[in-house]
Enzyme design. Structure first.
Site, PDB file in Angstrom:
ATOM      1  CG  ASN A   8      -1.837   1.007   1.434  1.00 19.55           C
ATOM      2  OD1 ASN A   8      -1.954   2.037   0.296  1.00 19.55           O
ATOM      3  ND2 ASN A   8      -2.439   1.263   2.567  1.00 19.55           N
ATOM      4  CE  LYS A  10      -0.279   3.364   4.695  1.00 27.90           C
ATOM      5  NZ  LYS A  10      -0.565   3.156   5.958  1.00 27.90           N
ATOM      6  CG  HIS A  89      -6.168   1.840   5.067  1.00 33.94           C
ATOM      7  ND1 HIS A  89      -5.748   2.935   5.855  1.00 33.94           N
ATOM      8  CD2 HIS A  89      -5.216   0.912   5.056  1.00 33.94           C
ATOM      9  CE1 HIS A  89      -4.390   2.514   6.441  1.00 33.94           C
ATOM     10  NE2 HIS A  89      -4.037   1.469   5.778  1.00 33.94           N
ATOM     11  CD  GLU A  91      -3.275   5.657   6.437  1.00 35.52           C
ATOM     12  OE1 GLU A  91      -3.330   5.519   5.116  1.00 35.52           O
ATOM     13  OE2 GLU A  91      -2.377   5.434   7.249  1.00 35.52           O
ATOM     14  CD  GLU A 161      -3.784  -2.805   7.406  1.00 37.35           C
ATOM     15  OE1 GLU A 161      -2.456  -2.968   6.823  1.00 37.35           O
ATOM     16  OE2 GLU A 161      -4.162  -1.633   7.327  1.00 37.35           O
ATOM     17  N   GLY A 167       1.894   2.483  10.602  1.00 42.03           N
ATOM     18  CA  GLY A 167       2.829   3.346  10.767  1.00 42.03           C
ATOM     19  C   GLY A 167       3.414   3.943  11.944  1.00 42.03           C
ATOM     20  CB  SER A 207       4.759  -1.362  12.419  1.00 42.67           C
ATOM     21  OG  SER A 207       4.005   0.010  12.663  1.00 42.67           O
TER      22      SER A 207
HETATM   23  P1  PGA Z   1       2.193   0.484   7.608  1.00 41.65           P
HETATM   24  O1  PGA Z   1       1.100   0.616   7.181  1.00 41.65           O
HETATM   25  O2  PGA Z   1       3.104  -0.895   7.275  1.00 41.65           O
HETATM   26  O3  PGA Z   1       3.173   1.815   7.274  1.00 41.65           O
HETATM   27  O4  PGA Z   1       2.230   0.319   9.232  1.00 41.65           O
HETATM   28  C1  PGA Z   1       0.253  -0.596   6.752  1.00 41.65           C
HETATM   29  C2  PGA Z   1      -1.267  -0.090   5.955  1.00 41.65           C
HETATM   30  O5  PGA Z   1      -1.625   1.108   6.553  1.00 41.65           O
HETATM   31  O6  PGA Z   1      -1.649  -0.765   5.298  1.00 41.65           O
END
Ligand code: PGA
Length: 246
Positions: A8, A10, A89, A91, A161, A167, A207
């Site tokens: 992903n 982003k 997601h 976000e 998740e 993140g 992460s």
């Molecule tokens: P990350 O994001 O690996 O940077 O923690 C995972 C995600 O948002 O799918």
């Protein structure tokens, strides 16, 4: 069943040139690996520029077509050769106010357009501390899958998740991930039956990096990973895929 390792990206990288470089480097190295499936989810504008690996979208409209400025439909994604779409997601839930009802509509749009949705579910730190994880997962999954018949639901991939792990560098322990994956299978089995739940594909995301990736594959019973930050570094992402397929 192959492990699915989804990237992903982003809202990264900043230019088409960088996107193509990252993609081509990953492609060259990943081509030789055959028991893991890499899915790259770049920003929409880069989708037509990238060829040779499976592509996914980071979002999809909950509407079919028409006057919805700024939206991109599941049919358009399918036409662009996209195979997967990340839906729900955290976000999107947090910054764009997406509800389980909207997410349910998006999943239905994907399924009728031949796109396999990756439904993200997970609890926040506060919910986790308050012991509300199972309640949250149950609501996100039950509402997200409402009205979707079993035959179609087979194409849904789940991603656990936990919001607190995304993140932050605080990845979820293998033990807790095992429990959450089991919980997801239990909730899915209440809706579609135990046989179906056993075949359900579940990814872990939050992460993940080349140092912690293999524990998820070896110890938790998940079927793949959803990777944000670490997927922007070709070497790191390929390292993760190599470990999975080792
Ligand atoms: P990350 O994001 O690996 O940077 O923690 C995972 C995600 O948002 O799918």
């Amino acid at each position: 069943m192959k492990f699915l390792i989804a990237a992903n990206w982003k809202m990264n990288p900043k230019s088409a040139k960088e996107a193509k470089n990252l993609f081509e480097t990953v492609k060259k190295r990943v081509k030789k690996i055959n028991n893991a499936e890499a899915v790259i989810c770049p920003p929409f504008v880069y989708l037509p520029l990238l060829k040779g690996l499976i592509l996914g979208a980071q979002n999809v409209s909950c509407e079919k077509e028409g006057a919805f400025t700024g939206d991109i439909s599941a049919l358009q994604l399918n036409d662009a050769g996209v195979k997967h779409a990340i839906v729900g997601h955290s976000e999107r839930r947090k910054y764009f106010g997406e509800t389980d009802e909207t997410i349910n509509k998006k999943i239905k749009m994907c399924l009728s357009a031949g796109i396999k949705p990756i439904l993200c579910v997970g609890e926040t730190a506060e919910e986790n501390e308050a012991g509300k994880k199972s309640e949250i997962l149950e609501k996100q999954i039950t509402d997200g899958l409402r009205g979707i018949p079993l035959q179609k639901a087979k194409n849904i991939i789940f991603a656990y998740e936990p919001v607190w792990a995304i993140g932050t560098g605080k990845n979820c322990s293998a033990e807790e991930t095992t429990g959450s994956a089991l919980l997801i299978r239990k909730i899915v089995s209440k809706i579609y039956g135990r046989k179906f739940a056993g075949l359900t594909r579940i990814l872990y995301g939050g992460s993940v990096n080349s140092k912690n990736a293999s524990q998820y594959i070896k110890e938790t019973g998940v079927n793949g990973l959803l990777i944000g930050g670490a997927s922007l570094n070709a070497k790191e992402f390929v390292d993760i895929i190599r470990q999975v397929s080792a």
